[in-house]
Design a protein around this motif. Structure first.
Motif, short mmCIF file in Angstrom:
data_model
loop_
_atom_site.label_atom_id
_atom_site.label_comp_id
_atom_site.label_asym_id
_atom_site.label_seq_id
_atom_site.Cartn_x
_atom_site.Cartn_y
_atom_site.Cartn_z
N ILE A 1 -27.63 -25.99 -20.94
CA ILE A 1 -26.76 -24.92 -21.14
C ILE A 1 -25.93 -25.08 -22.35
O ILE A 1 -24.97 -25.96 -22.10
N GLY A 2 -26.17 -24.25 -23.41
CA GLY A 2 -25.32 -24.36 -24.75
C GLY A 2 -24.01 -23.92 -24.68
O GLY A 2 -23.40 -23.17 -23.53
N GLU A 3 -23.07 -24.36 -25.52
CA GLU A 3 -21.52 -23.94 -25.73
C GLU A 3 -21.41 -22.51 -25.30
O GLU A 3 -21.92 -21.38 -25.77
N ASN A 4 -20.25 -22.27 -24.68
CA ASN A 4 -19.64 -20.85 -24.43
C ASN A 4 -20.62 -19.98 -23.71
O ASN A 4 -20.43 -18.53 -24.27
N THR A 5 -21.59 -20.26 -22.97
CA THR A 5 -22.38 -19.40 -22.22
C THR A 5 -21.70 -18.89 -20.99
O THR A 5 -21.27 -19.89 -20.44
N ASN A 6 -21.69 -17.55 -20.57
CA ASN A 6 -21.27 -17.33 -19.16
C ASN A 6 -22.36 -17.00 -18.24
O ASN A 6 -23.33 -16.38 -18.78
N ILE A 7 -22.25 -17.35 -17.03
CA ILE A 7 -23.43 -17.11 -16.08
C ILE A 7 -22.57 -16.70 -14.84
O ILE A 7 -21.97 -17.21 -14.40
N ILE A 8 -23.07 -15.50 -14.55
CA ILE A 8 -22.54 -14.61 -13.67
C ILE A 8 -22.97 -15.04 -11.99
O ILE A 8 -24.23 -15.46 -11.95
N THR A 9 -22.26 -14.74 -10.99
CA THR A 9 -22.53 -15.12 -9.70
C THR A 9 -23.89 -14.83 -9.24
O THR A 9 -24.54 -13.88 -9.72
N ASN A 10 -24.41 -15.80 -8.33
CA ASN A 10 -25.80 -15.50 -7.83
C ASN A 10 -26.96 -15.61 -8.83
O ASN A 10 -27.97 -15.33 -8.38
#
Length: 302
Positions: free
Chosen positions: A234-243
């Motif tokens: 997973i690259g820099e500054n990525t956001n991954i949301i719940t579930n």
């Protein structure tokens, strides 16, 4: 509630090098903070964009002591003091964190099992009932909440936050089939590398790599209840949301926003990609794409 002089806030922004435009009286004080929809007299608040400001414009008055706003025209807006910035939400909470936030106390809680072969940096806080196995490395200023498992060889950078119940570095769901058709677990020889300023949510699982490590780069934010499988990058500054569930050997680029989704194994997701809520991603996604649906399809470019 703590009284803060507006000049203190201006000095804080200057010290951090923030770019802003202001119309303020440095002699005025604020007494706490509030949301703009439930505004409390003499507090600091913020608005997201011009539309939000237009929606509440008629309700505003000179009672609004200090408002953090985007770079928009404030003509005809009745507030006592305002500061224009490009990122009002970020600046607002930065101000609150500095003047009203709780100062973190670094300590080691109770009932932890910490290997003598683990390396723990300065000012690391560890909650209760955590397991930290051999050869784990934890960088300076990292905060680990309760009931966290860090398996053998996991590396965590500086100023990270690992919330309660996270399990990092256990073996993944990898199997092969023998001559009798039986499922045999594939050995996992890798571990997990987590960069600096990374947040990992409560009850999130990040599996170790089979040969190479699973890698989470600097600035990544992973929400609660996510599954990140073996060999994922997973690259820099990525956001991954719940579930969100990310299957094995997926490569995700920088600056992505992944809402609650499922991503099939061995895919490549480019840089600056947005994946919409409820998506099932079954094909590679190119840079700057906006995709959503089941199966996910490209709808636009960022």
């Amino acid at each position: 509630m703590k009284v803060v002089n507006i000049k203190e806030i201006i000095d804080f922004l200057d010290k951090k090098g923030n770019i802003y435009e202001s119309s303020v009286c440095n002699e005025d004080d604020i007494i706490g903070f509030s949301s703009i929809t439930h505004y409390k007299k003499n507090t600091i608040s913020w608005v997201k964009n011009e539309k939000k400001l237009a929606d509440i414009k008629e309700k505003l008055s000179d009672e609004v002591q200090l408002l953090i706003v985007p770079n928009i025209d404030m003509k005809g807006v009745s507030v006592k003091n305002y500061i224009k910035v490009s990122n009002p939400k970020g600046i607002f909470f930065d101000i609150l964190g500095n003047f009203y936030g709780e100062k973190e106390e670094y300590n080691i809680g109770k009932n932890n099992v910490i290997s003598t072969l683990a390396k723990i940096g300065d000012n690391v806080s560890i909650g209760n009932n955590c397991i930290i196995e051999e050869y784990v490395e934890i960088g300076h200023g990292t905060i680990i909440y309760n009931n966290v498992v860090l398996a053998k060889g996991v590396k965590i950078g500086i100023n990270c936050t690992i919330k309660s119940g996270a399990v990092i570095g256990e073996i993944g769901f990898g199997y092969s089939t023998n001559e009798n058709g039986e499922s045999i677990r594939v050995p996992h020889f890798g571990s997990v590398d987590i960069g600096n300023n990374v947040d990992i949510g409560a009850n999130t699982t990040i599996e170790r790599g089979t040969i190479d490590n699973t890698v989470i780069e600097d600035g990544v934010k992973v929400d609660d209840l996510c599954q990140i499988s073996h060999n994922v990058y997973i690259g820099e500054n990525t956001n991954i949301i719940t579930n969100t569930a990310i299957y094995g050997s997926v490569k995700i680029g920088k600056g992505c926003y992944i809402a609650t989704s499922v991503i099939r194994n061995q895919l490549t997701i480019g840089n600056n990609v947005t994946i919409g809520m409820g998506s099932v991603v079954v094909k590679d996604v190119t840079d700057n794409s906006i995709v959503f649906g089941n199966p996910a399809k490209e709808k636009d470019k960022r």
